[in-house]
Enzyme design. Structure first.
Site, PDB file in Angstrom:
ATOM      1  N   HIS A  82       0.850  -1.190   0.000  1.00  0.00           N
ATOM      2  CA  HIS A  82       0.000   0.000   0.000  1.00  0.00           C
ATOM      3  C   HIS A  82       0.882   1.235   0.000  1.00  0.00           C
ATOM      4  CE1 HIS A  82      -3.647   2.313   0.748  1.00  0.00           C
ATOM      5  NE2 HIS A  82      -2.847   3.114   1.430  1.00  0.00           N
ATOM      6  N   ASP A 161     -15.112   2.475   6.455  1.00  0.00           N
ATOM      7  CA  ASP A 161     -14.118   3.385   5.886  1.00  0.00           C
ATOM      8  C   ASP A 161     -14.681   4.146   4.695  1.00  0.00           C
ATOM      9  OD1 ASP A 161     -11.357   4.449   5.768  1.00  0.00           O
ATOM     10  OD2 ASP A 161     -11.422   3.545   3.776  1.00  0.00           O
ATOM     11  N   ARG A 168     -14.568  12.552   5.757  1.00  0.00           N
ATOM     12  CA  ARG A 168     -13.294  13.224   6.108  1.00  0.00           C
ATOM     13  C   ARG A 168     -12.810  14.096   4.959  1.00  0.00           C
ATOM     14  NH1 ARG A 168      -9.604   8.522   6.999  1.00  0.00           N
ATOM     15  NH2 ARG A 168      -8.002  10.093   7.327  1.00  0.00           N
ATOM     16  N   SER A 183      -7.792   3.732   8.855  1.00  0.00           N
ATOM     17  CA  SER A 183      -8.422   3.628   7.534  1.00  0.00           C
ATOM     18  C   SER A 183      -7.646   2.657   6.640  1.00  0.00           C
ATOM     19  CB  SER A 183      -8.483   5.032   6.905  1.00  0.00           C
ATOM     20  OG  SER A 183      -8.655   4.975   5.519  1.00  0.00           O
ATOM     21  N   LYS A 187      -8.476  -1.786   5.922  1.00  0.00           N
ATOM     22  CA  LYS A 187      -8.646  -2.335   4.560  1.00  0.00           C
ATOM     23  C   LYS A 187      -7.598  -3.397   4.261  1.00  0.00           C
ATOM     24  CE  LYS A 187      -8.722   1.896   3.047  1.00  0.00           C
ATOM     25  NZ  LYS A 187      -8.838   3.222   2.476  1.00  0.00           N
TER      26      LYS A 187
HETATM   27  N1  URA Z   1      -5.569   6.572   2.291  1.00  0.00           N
HETATM   28  C1  URA Z   1      -6.537   5.887   2.934  1.00  0.00           C
HETATM   29  O1  URA Z   1      -6.947   4.816   2.496  1.00  0.00           O
HETATM   30  N2  URA Z   1      -7.077   6.426   4.043  1.00  0.00           N
HETATM   31  C2  URA Z   1      -6.665   7.593   4.552  1.00  0.00           C
HETATM   32  O2  URA Z   1      -7.168   8.029   5.572  1.00  0.00           O
HETATM   33  C3  URA Z   1      -5.648   8.309   3.883  1.00  0.00           C
HETATM   34  C4  URA Z   1      -5.124   7.746   2.759  1.00  0.00           C
END
Ligand code: URA
Length: 432
Positions: A82, A161, A168, A183, A187
């Protein structure tokens, strides 16, 4: 429980309990809490923060808010990566196939671009026919059979999320270590891989503005992953200038393919090889980083990484001819060079502004519902530390519509020139 008491508790600086956090997430996902109250709590979290226990409870509550992916039917070591996002970040397109060629199983769910930040799905969809939406069974079978699949996140994965991130985004509550960490990690945990590599970026074009903040975020995400029995490592990398030379979807696919053919830009190739070395070592597929790096290089030299990329494109209904000959990828009708008006050394090719400029000519989207032009973008001619003579090309603009004067001026200003030599930027600040 009254939600207003939870908001006030956080507002006065007291930590929330696990029960309060789980209650809040559960009721928000069910649509039982209004956005205005949740926004107030999010802002209190941004300003006051959360301790490790609260962040862990929030991650777990989000992780369990929907379905999870069971990868146990796939043989071998399942890996995922990621990036916290940046400009010109096409790492998955090159790193994924290299890992698959070296024996790892890459089960990757990616996102779309928003604002100055690009998204892997948009890049892949610039390949004609590419299908980012496989059902779970097809996704798992493809990873098992060919070693790699890259798809969009399924609708039922971490619904908390989805709702929270959208809120957000419009309430100025993205920049918070506990909120970003929970967040991302909810995932990653739900997507099921055992080995997770995080590329946490800092600088002008990243969420985290300093290396120290990026490191704090990385440490928090590593702890969250390890609490759940996953092996997590992180690279802290510079995003003050774009990664590689290309910004824009088809242009970035071409750059990733060039890299898989051994002729990629130096900085991008370095990031990909280091990421691969670290993941192959973490996965136990290679005894150390040095050997991992050698195997990753070998996969480029012997063509096996490119073959994996082609196999994935074919399996996901994309046109492999466009990978075999990247001239067949979508092309803009105009390519306009931007030349330097004076000589000097590039002090910075500003990532955030270059990402915004690329977005404005169609390479990205300002709002989720905007459509993008796969051919549009900017290819840098010079990067930090390079000498520029007056008349040299600073960048090539790939565009469909005429460029506005003001846009061109902003592009000039995105290249800051110095009279004295400037050191090249160190891309990888730290490995954790
Ligand atoms: N990427 C994400 O998936 N979540 C965040 O809060 C910031 C970047």
């Amino acid at each position: 429980m009254r939600f207003v008491d939870i908001i006030e508790k956080k507002r006065w600086g007291q930590p929330l309990t696990e029960t309060e956090i789980h209650w809040w997430i559960e009721h928000y996902v069910k649509g039982e809490l209004p956005d205005y109250q949740v926004s107030a709590l999010l802002m209190a979290i941004v300003l006051i923060g959360m301790n490790v226990e609260e962040t862990f409870a929030l991650t777990m509550a989000m992780f369990h808010s929907g379905a999870t992916i069971d990868l146990s039917g796939i043989s071998g070591v399942k890996v995922d990566k990621h990036s916290t996002g940046g400009v010109g970040d096409k790492t998955t397109l090159a790193l994924g196939p290299i890992l698959a060629a070296c024996g790892a199983k890459v089960a990757k769910m990616s996102g779309r671009g928003l604002g100055s930040t690009g998204g892997t799905l948009d890049k892949l969809e610039s390949i004609r026919g590419f299908n980012c939406y496989l059902d779970k069974e097809t996704f798992i079978k493809q990873v098992d059979d060919i070693g790699i699949a890259v798809i969009g996140q399924t609708e039922d994965l971490v619904p908390a999320d989805k709702k929270l991130y959208a809120l957000r985004d419009v309430t100025g509550t993205v920049a918070s270590i506990p909120l970003i960490a929970s967040s991302i990690m909810s995932k990653k945990l739900a997507a099921g891989a055992e080995i997770i590599e995080l590329d946490v970026k800092y600088g002008d074009g990243a969420f985290m503005k300093t290396a120290d903040e990026a490191e704090q975020l990385a440490h928090m995400m590593i702890r969250l992953g390890e609490f759940c029995g996953r092996k997590v490592s992180a690279m802290i990398t510079d995003m003050n200038e774009p990664l590689g030379m290309a910004i824009g979807n088809a242009l970035e696919v071409k750059e990733a393919v060039d890299t898989l053919c051994g002729r990629g830009p130096e900085d991008f190739t370095e990031l990909v090889l280091t990421g691969a070395a670290s993941m192959l070592h973490q996965a136990g597929l290679e005894p150390d980083m040095q050997t991992g790096r050698r195997m990753a290089k070998e996969a480029i030299v012997n063509g096996s990484a490119l073959e994996k990329f082609k196999a994935m494109v074919k399996a996901q209904e994309g046109d492999v001819c466009q990978i075999e000959n990247t001239d067949l990828l979508p092309k803009a009708s105009c390519v306009t060079p931007l030349t330097a008006r004076k000589s000097g050394y590039v002090r910075q090719a500003k990532a955030l502004e270059l990402g915004r400029l690329a977005m404005e000519i169609g390479a990205g989207r300002e709002r989720k519902e905007d459509t993008i032009d796969p051919a549009a973008g900017i290819v840098l001619g010079k990067k930090t530390g390079d000498y520029v003579a007056a008349g040299d090309v600073l960048a090539w603009v790939h565009h469909e519509h005429p460029l506005e004067k003001e846009w061109e001026e902003r592009l000039y200003d995105a290249f800051e020139l110095a009279d004295e030599p400037v050191d090249k930027k160190k891309l990888i600040y730290k490995m954790l």
